[in-house]
Scaffold this motif. Structure first.
Motif: not given
Lengths: 419, 419
Positions: A34-35, A66-74
């Motif tokens: 996903r990332l 913004g989306e990338c930052i969220r997925l990076e956290q996962d």
């Protein structure tokens, strides 16, 4: 007998542990997928932004970041979970080293993004930087596939890795084309690179098809957006066959980007399906292994309850015919335990053979990596230069990249030393 | 940067765990080697006893059985230690299954021994029974070699496995010859089997030489008892070239047995040396990995102490030239961490390549096992019959066993189904 069985139970427990670990690794692979998908989109948007001197896609790019930052956290959370729990992992050393290698790339991402936003970086350099980061993330997936000890799971992970790699080449092609259309012109170097990216995609999807089996491969073919694929092929042809330096219609950058994105989104759906299949497969395997462990344990309990321990003789039945006198009490029970051990042994043999076959498929990648390493060491090249050289030779000689890599490796002794 | 480093530390810890586990497995391999050696001697003595209708070697055999029982306890204790501690083991499933398979053989040994003492069993069956047990023990060693993740250790384990396997063929040859001389005659079948055993030994020692390197291989050549080897060759020639059915001097059974035993004892000394080397290698590797883990940890502490965290940018240095402005405080430190990660990555690449090479050497054995499995399934053969058939074809066609195995596998589709 009892001691043999208790080791069979221990073997099952190891198997269950390994499968549990694989299930967690599988979840991480899904998060990485996903990332990577989001980063590929960010790269495409960034390239249009850079190619258009900051006039196009600025808002979309911000949203995408913004989306990338969220997925990076996962992904970071998944890495961390493995680190905290994962000391029992088979290929732990290699997997953790890959993670250690890629994390500084994620750390460096905010600075890279600022430089792109302020147009301080060339389009090609921005693409290369994000490609390097994605390659690092895919290397984690590769290590997970290479470290799996169950052949069915290994096969599915290998299919996933090749699909993700193929999708990354498709993403690079989107970026390459986006830059060309946004700039309004193409050149010979970019055209050659473009052709290579198309060929590389096809090779990856070919390997994917081999590993995934006909059902999934069919699903993928059916899910491709037919109209957009036709448009894509038309744009490819127009841009690649144009005389080098000829002008391209800058308005087509949006059309190109959307066609590519629809195709890549369809790939993403298949990737999600692969992740679901992987989860289901791990669950099924774990349930099977647990059921077998229970059977073994029940037999072990039955032997413990036997008032008289059976005389162990059956091991030599096949090679040294036992006279009926020694077929004492419990021989039947012993025979059934031995049959189970035999069955287990054959099952492991079959697993081991299949695992070899799966790993052979992963070898292609290893060959290319080794050839690159050799060129880097002997010709003092960077990784990029080594890769470019292999690609160039492959194109000039009209051969597959892996075949060129093999030739390079077999010629190792004739390469100049690092002088 | 910090997160990357903490994964490097985690990778080192995994490496140390794996090495600890390998060191323990190495000790078990040494114990198995000693038991196999004692069982080989027991087999030879048992064959002379059976061949001489109970008139020779009864006392020596009893003493030898006592030795075997003592060494068996060490091996069982080693198995048990692995079971209790070993849930983190990489190849745990397969290793434990092998152990589970062989333990019933150890359990059945007392009954087999009683049958031999009361001359209730044929010489050939007694040899086959003990050979089956020893094959099961060697399969545990093979699994240990195949599961090792450090290429140097894997190489040494592969050398050990091939040496032990070669020694086992030498032991089978001793038993085969002992039976022939004790019976006072030879026949065509036994002569063919004898020749095969000589060829099989040579193949194993050839592979051993490849893996062990020139120093150990030279040591082995120098340690062979020259006089006894000459005598052995004389006896081999006399027995194998004699017309089938011709009488052999029964008095030579002792000479034959002693010559073979001296040669096998010399092999045992090399085997002990290999076990010592393995222990030393594991110790050295563990010390190295611990030192590197300390270095990483120290760097991690230094980063934690930094009053201002360095801005991470160096990851993209190579692909996207950074202007001097972003080379902020701590860039030098970051660079050195990145270099360390790069170095680790290259070291892993090299390890992975070497491991592939070592495993290829183990593949020969796998090919033969797979071909046997195929014959067993498709022609409803026992393992012994399948092996005998492969050997026979190899001899008739004057080809290596592994080449015949490959042919069988490539012809799999043309084999009759199980009808």
């Amino acid at each position: 007998m009892k001691s043999g069985l208790s080791f069979l139970v221990a073997a099952r427990r190891c198997e269950i542990d390994e499968l549990d670990q694989l299930a967690r690794t599988g979840e991480l692979v899904g998060a990485i997928g996903r990332l990577v998908h989001a980063l590929q989109r960010e790269r495409g948007l960034s390239n249009v932004l850079l190619g258009s001197q900051g006039t196009r896609f600025a808002a979309q790019r911000s949203a995408q970041i913004g989306e990338c930052i969220r997925l990076e956290q996962d992904v970071r959370a998944g890495f961390e979970r493995l680190r905290v729990e994962g000391r029992r992992l088979g290929s732990g050393t290699r997997l953790f080293s890959r993670i250690a290698w890629v994390l500084p790339g994620l750390d460096a991402l905010p600075v890279l993004r600022r430089r792109i936003a302020s147009l301080e970086i060339e389009t090609g350099d921005a693409t290369a930087a994000l490609a390097k980061l994605i390659a690092g993330l895919l290397a984690v997936v590769f290590e997970a596939a290479d470290g799996a000890t169950d052949p069915e799971i290994s096969r599915l992970l290998a299919a996933m890795f090749n699909f993700m790699q193929g999708k990354e080449f498709a993403g690079q092609e989107r970026a390459c084309g986006a830059a060309a259309f946004a700039a309004g012109l193409n050149d010979g170097t970019r055209q050659q690179q473009w052709l290579q990216l198309i060929a590389a995609q096809e090779r990856c999807f070919h390997v994917f098809t081999e590993f995934a089996g006909p059902a999934l491969a069919g699903l993928w073919r059916d899910s491709e957006p037919t109209g957009e694929i036709a448009e894509l092929e038309r744009l490819r042809r127009a841009a690649i066959t144009a005389a080098p330096g000829a002008a391209l219609d800058t308005e087509l950058s949006t059309v190109w980007f959307d066609c590519c994105s629809l195709r890549i989104d369809a790939m993403k759906a298949i990737e999600e399906r692969l992740a679901d299949d992987l989860r289901a497969l791990c669950d099924r395997k774990i349930a099977e292994a647990r059921a077998e462990a229970d059977t073994n344990q029940a037999l072990l309990d039955r032997l413990a309850d036997a008032t008289e321990p059976p005389v162990a003789t059956a091991f030599f039945d096949e090679v040294a015919q036992q006279p009926p006198t020694v077929k004492a009490y419990g021989h039947q029970l012993e025979r059934s335990v031995l049959d189970m051990l035999q069955e287990q042994s054959q099952r492991l043999q079959a697993m081991s053979e299949e695992l070899d076959a799966v790993r052979a498929g992963l070898n292609e990648r290893k060959l290319v990596e080794r050839a690159k390493g050799l060129l880097m060491a002997h010709r003092r090249m960077t990784e990029q230069e080594a890769h470019a050289m292999l690609r160039q030779v492959a194109m000039n000689q009209n051969r597959r990249l892996v075949d060129v890599a093999e030739s390079v490796l077999s010629m190792a002794d004739f390469l100049p030393g690092s002088n």
